[in-house]
Design a protein around this motif. Sequence first.
Motif, PDB file in Angstrom:
ATOM      1  N   THR A 101     -42.543  57.977 -14.941  1.00 61.11           N
ATOM      2  CA  THR A 101     -41.450  58.682 -15.612  1.00 61.11           C
ATOM      3  C   THR A 101     -41.928  59.057 -17.009  1.00 61.11           C
ATOM      4  OG1 THR A 101     -39.752  57.434 -14.415  1.00 61.11           O
ATOM      5  CG2 THR A 101     -39.079  58.532 -16.451  1.00 61.11           C
ATOM      6  N   PRO A 102     -42.149  60.337 -17.308  1.00 63.89           N
ATOM      7  CA  PRO A 102     -42.625  60.731 -18.635  1.00 63.89           C
ATOM      8  C   PRO A 102     -41.537  60.529 -19.689  1.00 63.89           C
ATOM      9  CG  PRO A 102     -42.148  62.669 -17.302  1.00 63.89           C
ATOM     10  CD  PRO A 102     -41.987  61.488 -16.396  1.00 63.89           C
ATOM     11  N   ILE A 103     -41.889  59.885 -20.779  1.00 69.92           N
ATOM     12  CA  ILE A 103     -40.930  59.648 -21.863  1.00 69.92           C
ATOM     13  C   ILE A 103     -41.189  60.596 -23.038  1.00 69.92           C
ATOM     14  CG2 ILE A 103     -39.994  57.935 -23.481  1.00 69.92           C
ATOM     15  CD1 ILE A 103     -39.364  57.478 -20.473  1.00 69.92           C
ATOM     16  N   ALA A 104     -42.402  60.577 -23.598  1.00 68.24           N
ATOM     17  CA  ALA A 104     -42.679  61.502 -24.700  1.00 68.24           C
ATOM     18  C   ALA A 104     -44.158  61.497 -25.065  1.00 68.24           C
ATOM     19  CB  ALA A 104     -41.864  61.146 -25.941  1.00 68.24           C
ATOM     20  N   ARG A 105     -44.644  62.644 -25.453  1.00 71.47           N
ATOM     21  CA  ARG A 105     -45.917  62.712 -26.183  1.00 71.47           C
ATOM     22  C   ARG A 105     -45.573  62.497 -27.655  1.00 71.47           C
ATOM     23  NH1 ARG A 105     -48.824  68.426 -26.409  1.00 71.47           N
ATOM     24  NH2 ARG A 105     -47.163  68.738 -27.937  1.00 71.47           N
ATOM     25  N   THR A 113     -56.411  52.644 -15.686  1.00 75.21           N
ATOM     26  CA  THR A 113     -55.797  52.795 -14.363  1.00 75.21           C
ATOM     27  C   THR A 113     -55.288  51.475 -13.790  1.00 75.21           C
ATOM     28  OG1 THR A 113     -57.963  52.677 -13.270  1.00 75.21           O
ATOM     29  CG2 THR A 113     -57.126  54.862 -13.834  1.00 75.21           C
ATOM     30  N   VAL A 114     -55.824  50.336 -14.271  1.00 73.49           N
ATOM     31  CA  VAL A 114     -55.263  49.049 -13.859  1.00 73.49           C
ATOM     32  C   VAL A 114     -53.825  48.930 -14.379  1.00 73.49           C
ATOM     33  CG1 VAL A 114     -55.404  46.544 -14.157  1.00 73.49           C
ATOM     34  CG2 VAL A 114     -57.473  47.850 -13.671  1.00 73.49           C
ATOM     35  N   GLY A 115     -53.644  49.276 -15.649  1.00 77.53           N
ATOM     36  CA  GLY A 115     -52.308  49.260 -16.218  1.00 77.53           C
ATOM     37  C   GLY A 115     -51.383  50.261 -15.546  1.00 77.53           C
ATOM     38  N   LEU A 116     -51.912  51.432 -15.246  1.00 79.17           N
ATOM     39  CA  LEU A 116     -51.099  52.458 -14.580  1.00 79.17           C
ATOM     40  C   LEU A 116     -50.624  51.970 -13.217  1.00 79.17           C
ATOM     41  CD1 LEU A 116     -49.973  55.358 -14.438  1.00 79.17           C
ATOM     42  CD2 LEU A 116     -52.161  56.043 -13.417  1.00 79.17           C
ATOM     43  N   THR A 117     -51.507  51.325 -12.466  1.00 76.03           N
ATOM     44  CA  THR A 117     -51.126  50.798 -11.153  1.00 76.03           C
ATOM     45  C   THR A 117     -50.014  49.759 -11.290  1.00 76.03           C
ATOM     46  OG1 THR A 117     -53.343  51.199 -10.265  1.00 76.03           O
ATOM     47  CG2 THR A 117     -51.973  49.611  -9.100  1.00 76.03           C
ATOM     48  N   ARG A 118     -50.136  48.897 -12.302  1.00 72.34           N
ATOM     49  CA  ARG A 118     -49.096  47.895 -12.552  1.00 72.34           C
ATOM     50  C   ARG A 118     -47.775  48.598 -12.897  1.00 72.34           C
ATOM     51  NH1 ARG A 118     -48.420  42.944 -15.356  1.00 72.34           N
ATOM     52  NH2 ARG A 118     -46.184  42.646 -15.680  1.00 72.34           N
ATOM     53  N   LEU A 119     -47.838  49.614 -13.742  1.00 72.06           N
ATOM     54  CA  LEU A 119     -46.631  50.326 -14.156  1.00 72.06           C
ATOM     55  C   LEU A 119     -45.926  50.947 -12.956  1.00 72.06           C
ATOM     56  CD1 LEU A 119     -45.215  51.303 -16.950  1.00 72.06           C
ATOM     57  CD2 LEU A 119     -46.179  53.522 -16.312  1.00 72.06           C
ATOM     58  N   VAL A 120     -46.686  51.619 -12.110  1.00 72.48           N
ATOM     59  CA  VAL A 120     -46.102  52.265 -10.935  1.00 72.48           C
ATOM     60  C   VAL A 120     -45.505  51.226  -9.991  1.00 72.48           C
ATOM     61  CG1 VAL A 120     -46.627  53.673  -8.896  1.00 72.48           C
ATOM     62  CG2 VAL A 120     -47.581  54.295 -11.127  1.00 72.48           C
ATOM     63  N   GLY A 121     -46.120  50.040  -9.957  1.00 73.71           N
ATOM     64  CA  GLY A 121     -45.608  48.975  -9.110  1.00 73.71           C
ATOM     65  C   GLY A 121     -44.309  48.363  -9.616  1.00 73.71           C
ATOM     66  N   VAL A 163     -45.215  56.589 -21.124  1.00 75.24           N
ATOM     67  CA  VAL A 163     -44.639  56.780 -19.788  1.00 75.24           C
ATOM     68  C   VAL A 163     -43.974  55.475 -19.357  1.00 75.24           C
ATOM     69  CG1 VAL A 163     -46.217  58.616 -19.054  1.00 75.24           C
ATOM     70  CG2 VAL A 163     -46.845  56.214 -18.674  1.00 75.24           C
ATOM     71  N   ALA A 164     -43.106  55.575 -18.363  1.00 72.06           N
ATOM     72  CA  ALA A 164     -42.377  54.418 -17.843  1.00 72.06           C
ATOM     73  C   ALA A 164     -42.527  54.386 -16.325  1.00 72.06           C
ATOM     74  CB  ALA A 164     -40.905  54.514 -18.257  1.00 72.06           C
ATOM     75  N   PRO A 165     -42.082  53.314 -15.692  1.00 73.09           N
ATOM     76  CA  PRO A 165     -42.196  53.221 -14.227  1.00 73.09           C
ATOM     77  C   PRO A 165     -41.398  54.317 -13.520  1.00 73.09           C
ATOM     78  CG  PRO A 165     -41.756  51.061 -15.173  1.00 73.09           C
ATOM     79  CD  PRO A 165     -41.537  52.064 -16.270  1.00 73.09           C
ATOM     80  N   PRO A 166     -41.711  54.561 -12.257  1.00 72.85           N
ATOM     81  CA  PRO A 166     -40.926  55.515 -11.469  1.00 72.85           C
ATOM     82  C   PRO A 166     -39.588  54.893 -11.066  1.00 72.85           C
ATOM     83  CG  PRO A 166     -42.561  54.462 -10.082  1.00 72.85           C
ATOM     84  CD  PRO A 166     -42.822  53.973 -11.482  1.00 72.85           C
ATOM     85  N   GLY A 167     -38.709  55.711 -10.530  1.00 75.03           N
ATOM     86  CA  GLY A 167     -37.469  55.205  -9.963  1.00 75.03           C
ATOM     87  C   GLY A 167     -36.418  54.773 -10.956  1.00 75.03           C
ATOM     88  N   LEU A 168     -36.500  55.222 -12.218  1.00 72.74           N
ATOM     89  CA  LEU A 168     -35.474  54.862 -13.185  1.00 72.74           C
ATOM     90  C   LEU A 168     -34.217  55.693 -12.945  1.00 72.74           C
ATOM     91  CD1 LEU A 168     -37.367  54.559 -16.615  1.00 72.74           C
ATOM     92  CD2 LEU A 168     -37.198  52.918 -14.726  1.00 72.74           C
ATOM     93  N   SER A 169     -33.093  55.126 -13.268  1.00 75.30           N
ATOM     94  CA  SER A 169     -31.857  55.906 -13.233  1.00 75.30           C
ATOM     95  C   SER A 169     -31.875  56.896 -14.398  1.00 75.30           C
ATOM     96  CB  SER A 169     -30.646  54.983 -13.360  1.00 75.30           C
ATOM     97  OG  SER A 169     -30.612  54.392 -14.663  1.00 75.30           O
ATOM     98  N   ASP A 170     -31.027  57.911 -14.322  1.00 76.58           N
ATOM     99  CA  ASP A 170     -30.943  58.877 -15.422  1.00 76.58           C
ATOM    100  C   ASP A 170     -30.598  58.169 -16.727  1.00 76.58           C
ATOM    101  OD1 ASP A 170     -31.525  60.873 -13.635  1.00 76.58           O
ATOM    102  OD2 ASP A 170     -29.474  61.651 -13.500  1.00 76.58           O
ATOM    103  N   ALA A 171     -29.716  57.189 -16.655  1.00 79.29           N
ATOM    104  CA  ALA A 171     -29.300  56.465 -17.863  1.00 79.29           C
ATOM    105  C   ALA A 171     -30.456  55.675 -18.457  1.00 79.29           C
ATOM    106  CB  ALA A 171     -28.130  55.539 -17.535  1.00 79.29           C
TER     107      ALA A 171
END
Length: 328
Positions: A122-126, A82-90, A263-271
């Motif tokens: 942003t979910p990328i893939a399982r 969850t430390v990494g997750l918090t960083r990712l969301v940030g 997973v990737a950070p939130p707020g990415l463009s569609d591209a």
Amino acid sequence: MRLRTPFALLGAALLVLVGPPLLSPGSGSDTTGTRIPGLRFMVPNTPGGGYDITARTVAKNAEEAGLTGDVEVFNLPGAGGTVGLTRLVGERGNGRLAMSMGLGVVGALHTNKTPSTLADTTPIARLTEEQDIVVVGKDSPYETIGDLLAAWKKDPGKLPVGGGSSPGGPDHLAPMLMARAAGIAPKDVNYVPFDGGGELLASILGNKVAFGVSGVGEYLDQIEAGELRLLAVTGPKRVPGLDAPTLREAGLDTEFTNWRGIVAPPGLSDAERDKLVALVTALHGSPQWRASMRTHGWDDAFLPGERFGDFLAEQDRRVASVLKELGL
């Protein structure tokens, strides 16, 4: 995660159309549209664990297949991921960052107080699914899974079990389901959490825990070298090349598998999102990745984009339900 008893998850490995032919290693042109300059891959636990192995394998295979340039892999451990997750969301809007994760992070969100959730990413893939394994050190008195279960039933509190995930994660849920199937109350299990398989390994080898539960791909080298004794696998069938029974063969009416994804950070463009999904999709179709899955004993569980997002939401509900059912 697949829980056949008492829970069942519907799973499907969905394959999406792979792009143009892969580039040969070293090619400078980007005919696939997958190159992301400066791509960084975060591992939310310590080196040597499943997330770490997955991330470094993804980076290495993508580079070897000519899908992207150099990928930096770095570790940011803590609190079950969850430390990494918090960083990712940030890192909102950062299309050059991705994180390796899995069921352990889902479970950690139920046991660690954090303002961020997987719904914020942003979910990328399982990518993969794999069985857990039950292992002991080479000097352990337990020669078989039957020996271990007999001692565990006699006095569960005196046999600490180690896992590389926080309570609610795969290495915690697997022994809890084993315990219940063996007639042991889950609340009586002495579970010792570690931040990844690397930390857990040292405790197993040092006899700090009576046995350990981890992913099959994490300890193959130690098993082959004779440093660890493999007692059982937790999935529905034996693992090719490994001499160990399933839990059902050992008389326990349960089975369990783990999964990992990106997973990737939130707020990415569609591209930006589509570029990451395209990279992982092309990787999934590469011979390099296929070879790595065989080497690590991983099963293909590819599920890209929004479908992975739906799966994450389902897993969150499932973990909450299982923990409640187990009285944990």
